[in-house]
Design an enzyme around this catalytic site. Structure first.
Site, short mmCIF file in Angstrom:
data_model
loop_
_atom_site.label_atom_id
_atom_site.label_comp_id
_atom_site.label_asym_id
_atom_site.label_seq_id
_atom_site.Cartn_x
_atom_site.Cartn_y
_atom_site.Cartn_z
N GLY A 195 -3.48 3.24 5.69
CA GLY A 195 -3.11 2.20 4.84
C GLY A 195 -3.59 0.84 5.16
N ASP A 220 -5.50 11.85 -2.29
CA ASP A 220 -4.55 11.06 -1.35
C ASP A 220 -5.25 10.15 -0.51
OD1 ASP A 220 -2.47 12.50 -2.38
OD2 ASP A 220 -3.26 14.34 -1.10
N LEU A 221 -4.96 8.83 -0.50
CA LEU A 221 -5.38 7.89 0.15
C LEU A 221 -5.38 8.17 1.91
CD1 LEU A 221 -5.96 4.54 0.35
CD2 LEU A 221 -3.75 4.19 0.73
N ASP A 222 -6.82 7.83 2.21
CA ASP A 222 -6.72 8.19 3.75
C ASP A 222 -6.67 9.47 4.14
OD1 ASP A 222 -7.43 5.34 3.81
OD2 ASP A 222 -5.80 4.82 4.46
N GLU A 223 -6.52 10.57 3.33
CA GLU A 223 -6.13 11.91 3.59
C GLU A 223 -7.32 13.03 3.49
OE1 GLU A 223 -3.62 13.10 5.15
OE2 GLU A 223 -2.14 11.42 4.83
#
Lengths: 277, 277, 277, 277
Positions: A195, A220-223
């Site tokens: 994040g 998915d953010l940063d996933e």
């Protein structure tokens, strides 16, 4: 004599390598380098073969299709430069590093264009004669902004989008439009500090090493699947801002190393992981 | 089901991988992992194949002999522990590290014996129930000392001799007796600081990084094929003695990593270089 | 001539270094090395001074007390070995590394005892003539087990407890009893993969680097002040078990480096961070 | 409030730090950070003090001169950018990296000019509006060429000359003219592979790590005081040309890190070594 890379992904079975290399031999193709991997959890087989010779792509693909099990994917990639569009916001170091490496020949890619949601990096791109498109997000909804971005990006028919410190979260629709073709640099050693403001988080936690992560973008953010990670030591004397500065070198290094792997057709996406052959 | 490693070295020719993997397939052997390399300068082909299945060693070797070009060497190595004899002088850290790694299962090898030209490390070896032979060099010529060493070493029929800070120069005859089977740790980042007192040389030169090198021993002092090198940063505050201390960790790490590679049958000697598959 | 280390922590004010070094000079003490740091967020001043000379501890402390502002802490530590008690469960590598480094003189500390909640490592400790206490947690509440541990540990009057892969969560009461004196090794690159099975988490996430963290233990699991972190690269071929194995070297290296820093009186705890001078 | 750095070098004696910090205190200067070092071999004392306050340079220097022993050197450096002239031949990566880091603010220096003995990098320098001087060595003796270089360089009154892959050996007279002000990048991990074609030497030797060294230039080729060294791993698959490519990143990283240290006034030259505070 041409050089091409054969990429195969399929369920594992006994004799696969023999079958595939036999076909290459029948086609009088010389194997320069060959790497395979079987994922023990999924039983999926991955193979990357650098070939040299005179290629009849169509019959080679037909022969492979006959030999390979159902659910296989195979691809023959001609040696040559990939085309990328680079998305940026305000920070110059990642864009600058790619521009310079393409200029001095270290990175064999074509930068079709740079697209920014701020005008700051226009003059940098233009120093290297790369078209710059300023697509502001101001007074636009996310959908409108992404539509405007696509309108600018899509005519270039790029192989990859490179988010070189592009500080906007992308919608699932946008990500799906460029499936497994968006490469991002996240300024932390994922999964630590997911994040916003990872350096401030790292400073607050008192870590002794910071890092950066290049990965494919998924919903998915940063996933998304991680391509490359690098780290650098820090200590108590580093302010959050010092970490930001120290992180810049890591960010640009990890991004250009990830690009190098992708440009050499060495990266397979497998679930939310990468297999790098 | 057994596991074995097939090691092949021969002049390169088109179709080699297909031929070899066909033979494996014909024998119903599953390829777990496969790595090849062709040295562009010499045109020599190297291949390491991890196989799983039921082995008929004799017919497999015969099939390979028929297929491979003249001047080939091939070897089928059963999975299992290698046996080593360790030679030491006075310094405990490399021996201690190997003893502990064997004890905790990190290094899968059998230490047949420790042989020292000083008695200092006897109690350390015996803590781990390893026989220790004290073979003094005092009042012996080099030939006499080496003859005495061989008399102690040879009955163990070890796969490798490991020089774990054995501070004696070996004669060509001794080296030839254990051709490509002696692994040494040199306490510098070769080829910098060949010979005696490398840390003192490094201190005098004011280097900012020191290192250590694990290599096979040949007739030329510190010139044998390099298996592994590691480094560690130093600065102006390090005395030569501080470098010695900092170097200890590097020495033992590089030695155990080199042993690991050798134990997995991953190291080919090619001239005065190694190919590590 | 004796050697001691002067450790000072107090609110920053102009002239502090001059005042402190004046006092040292007045006491005819030679400054071997001096390091200071002011934390810009808290305004706290930290100073570590290696001194050489003839010490009158009492008057030196009195002079410092007069000079330093309210809320200061100062400590004069004689050069010499620290005493530790090591807590273990079943894994040998961290304990083994400390035992061997103490044996070969790399770590200047006294291991008063090893305490384990399993009997597995008794024979290892006893090889080095270190008393081993097996304090099982079976059929005991956490309070009872910790009371039993304290009963065994406290008579040794150790400077530090070292958790060398001690796989039990400690209660706030136990931690408070040894405030800022418990050093733990966590087998991940914190704050990534807090809690159980970090290597399995890392494998599932597909990271390209794993690490380990040595930290002081506080009430919050894996949240204490970090002393040292180290990492090692991994790739898609690593199973979770391969990561466990690769992690062992990192764990023992980071633990012994953290111990070295603590033994040299270089680590100040400041909130949930460390200042390392 | 101004910020300056006080640099002191003198024979060691008891009370030096107290005397110097007293003088700073008397001048109402706040010490931001302070580092000292005494070389045990030569007994030389080095001190770097970051100060903040209102400076009366003249009386501060007078006070220091009164306090310091004979043979001292002291210098008060105002915070601010250094001016450099960069010398190049044909390779773009080191020059490009410096240009980009200055552009994005990572390196706080002023590039007065770029001087090349080939015209190749003129367009790169001019992209960033830096004057480029092409001073060919063709048909000139070394003396004539160096005279022509000096004629171009000297009017810029640069603090440092940076040899960013300038592939010419410099005469003692030229070196003396810019004593301790010429920073070179040598493309090997010195002292390994001194002289020409270090990557080819490294390839031939079969090393597993290559490196680069930033150092001050002295009369002895590649023997000057080392400022910084960095390394990168290689393996048997690297051709000499692959090592050249892998080395580029190391070269530019080590050069920019060395420049950073020099720009922060952290590097003292002491004989043929550096002390970095």
């Amino acid at each position: 004599m041409e050089k091409k890379v054969l990429l195969i992904e399929c369920p594992d079975s006994k004799g696969l390598i023999a079958q595939i290399t036999n076909i290459c031999y029948k086609h009088q193709l010389n194997i320069i380098r060959n790497t395979e991997y079987v994922d023990p959890d999924s039983g999926q087989f991955f193979m990357r073969t650098q070939l040299e010779g005179i290629f009849n792509d169509k019959t080679l693909m037909l022969d492979l299709d006959r030999a390979l099990p159902q659910g296989s994917s195979r691809q023959l990639v001609a040696a040559g430069r990939k085309k990328v569009v680079i998305l940026v916001t305000k920070e110059a170091h990642c864009l600058g590093d790619i521009l310079m490496k393409v200029y001095d020949g270290s990175l064999k890619l074509d930068i079709a264009a740079v697209v920014g949601n701020h005008p700051d990096l226009q003059s940098l791109a233009e120093k290297f004669d790369i078209p710059y498109h300023f697509v502001s997000h101001i007074d636009k909804s996310r959908e409108q902004h992404e539509a405007a971005l696509q309108q600018v990006i899509d005519p270039y028919q790029a192989d990859y989008l490179v988010l070189a410190k592009f500080m906007r979260v992308l919608s699932p629709a946008f990500v799906a439009h460029y499936k497994e073709r968006i490469i991002n640099i996240h300024h932390s050693f994922l999964p630590a500090f997911i994040g916003a403001n990872p350096y401030h988080q790292a400073h607050k936690r008192g870590v002794k090493i910071i890092g950066a992560t290049a990965h494919f973008v998924t919903d998915d953010l940063d996933e998304g699947p991680i391509i490359k990670q690098l780290v650098t030591p820090v200590d108590h004397t580093y302010s959050a801002m010092d970490m930001v500065k120290a992180g810049r070198d890591v960010e640009k290094n990890v991004l250009s190393k990830a690009l190098q792997l992708v440009l050499e057709d060495r990266v397979f996406v497998h679930g939310n992981k990468t297999v790098i052959l």
